[in-house]
Design an enzyme around this catalytic site. Sequence first.
Site, PDB file in Angstrom:
ATOM      1  N   CYS A  61       0.804  -1.218   0.000  1.00  0.00           N
ATOM      2  CA  CYS A  61       0.000   0.000   0.000  1.00  0.00           C
ATOM      3  C   CYS A  61       0.845   1.280   0.000  1.00  0.00           C
ATOM      4  O   CYS A  61       1.415   1.632  -1.015  1.00  0.00           O
ATOM      5  CB  CYS A  61      -0.985  -0.026   1.169  1.00  0.00           C
ATOM      6  SG  CYS A  61      -2.418   1.073   0.939  1.00  0.00           S
TER       7      CYS A  61
ATOM      8  N   HIS B 156      -3.739  -5.943   2.017  1.00  0.00           N
ATOM      9  CA  HIS B 156      -3.519  -6.069   3.454  1.00  0.00           C
ATOM     10  C   HIS B 156      -4.054  -7.431   3.900  1.00  0.00           C
ATOM     11  O   HIS B 156      -4.251  -8.333   3.098  1.00  0.00           O
ATOM     12  CB  HIS B 156      -4.275  -4.957   4.197  1.00  0.00           C
ATOM     13  CG  HIS B 156      -3.862  -3.569   3.813  1.00  0.00           C
ATOM     14  ND1 HIS B 156      -2.714  -2.977   4.284  1.00  0.00           N
ATOM     15  CD2 HIS B 156      -4.457  -2.648   3.011  1.00  0.00           C
ATOM     16  CE1 HIS B 156      -2.618  -1.747   3.799  1.00  0.00           C
ATOM     17  NE2 HIS B 156      -3.672  -1.525   3.018  1.00  0.00           N
TER      18      HIS B 156
END
Length: 249
Positions: free
Chosen positions: A104, A201
Amino acid sequence: MVTESQANAPAPRELTIVSLFPRDMNIYGDSGNVLALERRARAHGFEPRVVEVNRAADFPEAPDLIIGGGGQDSGQDRVVAELAELGPRLRELADGGTPMLLICGLYQLFGHRFVTNTGRELPGIGVLDVETRGTEERLIGNVVLDSEEFGEVIGYENHSGYTTLGPDATPLGTVTLGSGNDATSGAEGARRDAVIGSYLHGSLLPKNPAISDFLIGRAAERRYGSFVPAAIDDTTAERARASAKRRPR
């Protein structure tokens, strides 16, 4: 008292794992990737040593594997100067085959640039041939990918950046559920040899042991010349993967 067999036993094969900016870039369970690598490396017969790097000055001389997570824009602001200082060393390590996993926010900053939705530009370090622009749209939910090397990859995305891959990057996988790098391309993440960037994630690695084994294997081959994987029971990981796939987007 040390026995003769203990004295003659080979020293444990150490692997140095750098956890990059865990203070500011650790969101949605990304620290679980470090824990997963520690346990997986031990199962393969290695002795992992985790070094947390929150300042460029703390970076070790010879890392074997580098892991970085995501964070808010404010977290990226706090690490961008330290990351720029580390940029030449990280590019050198990537060129030399050091495995890396960037999730990310650090995935974005390992590209050329991240332009926020207000037009402010955060310079990246150019390890990956990608660039990202912030949008008003947030891409949230469970993700499933098809990956030629890793099979089915499962994770969770929550980001508003649209990432575009240049000619020197290939996707981590093709999206079969979810959005990925943007809402239209069907691609998720970016690869450059042993460097992987992704929005997933979850944490990513506990549910995707094939990626852990890739990272550990590349690190071991680079340091010790070979990697012979152990037979590991992945029943728990398979159950977690099946559960994640059943959840609604």
